[in-house]
Design a protein around this motif. Sequence first.
Motif, short mmCIF file in Angstrom:
data_model
loop_
_atom_site.label_atom_id
_atom_site.label_comp_id
_atom_site.label_asym_id
_atom_site.label_seq_id
_atom_site.Cartn_x
_atom_site.Cartn_y
_atom_site.Cartn_z
N ASP D 34 0.84 -1.21 0.00
CA ASP D 34 0.00 0.00 0.00
C ASP D 34 0.87 1.25 0.00
OD1 ASP D 34 -2.61 -1.21 0.14
OD2 ASP D 34 -2.19 -1.71 2.21
N TRP D 37 2.44 1.60 -3.44
CA TRP D 37 1.44 2.07 -4.41
C TRP D 37 1.19 3.58 -4.25
CZ3 TRP D 37 -0.77 1.49 -8.80
CH2 TRP D 37 -2.03 2.01 -9.08
N TRP D 38 1.03 4.06 -3.00
CA TRP D 38 0.85 5.49 -2.75
C TRP D 38 2.06 6.28 -3.25
CZ3 TRP D 38 3.81 8.52 0.79
CH2 TRP D 38 3.46 9.87 0.78
N THR D 41 1.95 6.46 -7.06
CA THR D 41 0.92 7.38 -7.57
C THR D 41 1.30 8.83 -7.26
OG1 THR D 41 -0.43 7.25 -5.56
CG2 THR D 41 -0.96 5.70 -7.30
N THR D 42 2.12 9.04 -6.22
CA THR D 42 2.53 10.39 -5.84
C THR D 42 3.66 10.92 -6.73
OG1 THR D 42 1.83 10.10 -3.56
CG2 THR D 42 3.50 11.78 -3.97
N GLY D 47 -1.87 10.67 -8.54
CA GLY D 47 -2.66 11.08 -7.38
C GLY D 47 -4.13 10.71 -7.43
N TYR D 48 -4.45 9.39 -7.53
CA TYR D 48 -5.85 8.98 -7.61
C TYR D 48 -6.68 9.48 -6.43
CZ TYR D 48 -4.55 5.53 -11.22
OH TYR D 48 -4.11 4.91 -12.35
N GLY D 49 -6.03 9.57 -5.26
CA GLY D 49 -6.76 9.96 -4.07
C GLY D 49 -7.30 8.77 -3.28
N ASP D 50 -6.94 7.53 -3.67
CA ASP D 50 -7.34 6.36 -2.87
C ASP D 50 -6.48 6.28 -1.60
OD1 ASP D 50 -5.11 5.85 -4.43
OD2 ASP D 50 -5.64 3.79 -4.92
N TYR D 51 -5.27 6.79 -1.65
CA TYR D 51 -4.41 6.90 -0.47
C TYR D 51 -3.81 8.31 -0.44
CZ TYR D 51 -4.36 1.81 -0.13
OH TYR D 51 -4.71 0.50 0.00
N TYR D 52 -3.76 8.91 0.73
CA TYR D 52 -3.05 10.17 0.93
C TYR D 52 -2.78 10.32 2.43
CZ TYR D 52 -7.93 11.47 1.65
OH TYR D 52 -9.24 11.48 2.04
N PRO D 53 -1.72 11.04 2.78
CA PRO D 53 -1.40 11.19 4.20
C PRO D 53 -2.34 12.19 4.86
CG PRO D 53 0.18 12.38 2.87
CD PRO D 53 -0.70 11.65 1.91
#
Lengths: 96, 96, 96, 96
Positions: D34, D37-38, D41-42, D47-53
């Motif tokens: 995970d 993957w983040w 994407t970053t 930046g799908y927005g499925d994961y973000y801090p």
Amino acid sequence: MEFGFIMFMSVIIVLVGTFGICYLEPEKFPSLFDGFWWTMTTVTTVGYGDYYPTTILGRLLGIFLFIFGIGIIGVLISKTVDSITTYNKLKTEGML
Amino acid sequence: MEFGFIMFMSVIIVLVGTFGICYLEPEKFPSLFDGFWWTMTTVTTVGYGDYYPTTILGRLLGIFLFIFGIGIIGVLISKTVDSITTYNKLKTEGML
Amino acid sequence: MEFGFIMFMSVIIVLVGTFGICYLEPEKFPSLFDGFWWTMTTVTTVGYGDYYPTTILGRLLGIFLFIFGIGIIGVLISKTVDSITTYNKLKTEGML
Amino acid sequence: MEFGFIMFMSVIIVLVGTFGICYLEPEKFPSLFDGFWWTMTTVTTVGYGDYYPTTILGRLLGIFLFIFGIGIIGVLISKTVDSITTYNKLKTEGML
Ligand SMILES: [K+]
Ligand SMILES: [K+]
């Protein structure tokens, strides 16, 4: 002159995106400003995901903006930065 | 000829993305057009977040598109803009 | 010197984005760090979609960041990478 | 050699992103994949927005990835495309 052409093409593409998506998906894009906002988030590749097309024609308009808009707006942004740094250079060199 | 090669590679990568994700995550990507739309939002880095892979294999396909697709599509978009500005230049210079 | 100017412009633009959005949409951006985080995700075009403006003025601030911020931060990131690779080149050539 | 250095830096930055976010936000990023993957994407700005801090430290790690990761991965992607087109050029010219 080339800057003028890039500016002209950018305006055309943003207008096509704005009016196009409001015509194709009126429930999702109730105002022209919503369509304009979606077009701008799309051609800059920011893509927040607050607006996106869901119909086949709306998505085809999106892909049109990907292919033509991202490049033109990218050149416009890049030329804008060039103008700012050139202006600064000339100013610090005492030529302006 | 190089433009032809970039175009050819772009089509291959978009096809791999489209068919690949529909094969790997059929519930999330029920139609080929959904897979195509996700592939296009991915390789242009727009990434609305309306579609994204959730399985390990689907994400590995996504990362493949990041590494190979973003670059190829970026070159295709950049060459498309170059063609438009060159066409305009030649036209205004009366050579077309 | 040009790097200094780019750095200076980047700081100005990020400050405008941060303070501007917190002033314009205080309920959505309760802390300055939230505004800073949104500004950074915007000017880098990552756009997770965890924060985005919803008012007309907030969106106009967003579009200002698109036009001026994406370019300046793009140049800053590109110059940062250049610095790293040049430093490495000089070091492996025994000049540092 | 420079390609080797870019590859090396990319791996370091992706590892820092992956392990860093799993350490800083373990509930949101339960597995290293995970986090990986983040990170991917970053640094590609998808930046799908499925994961973000969501924590301050997690976001500071994100901004570190914006400043250093986007540039390095951008160069890696660009050099990968260059390799593919050069390989194709040499092959069609009968030199491979
Ligand atoms: K996004
Ligand atoms: K994005």
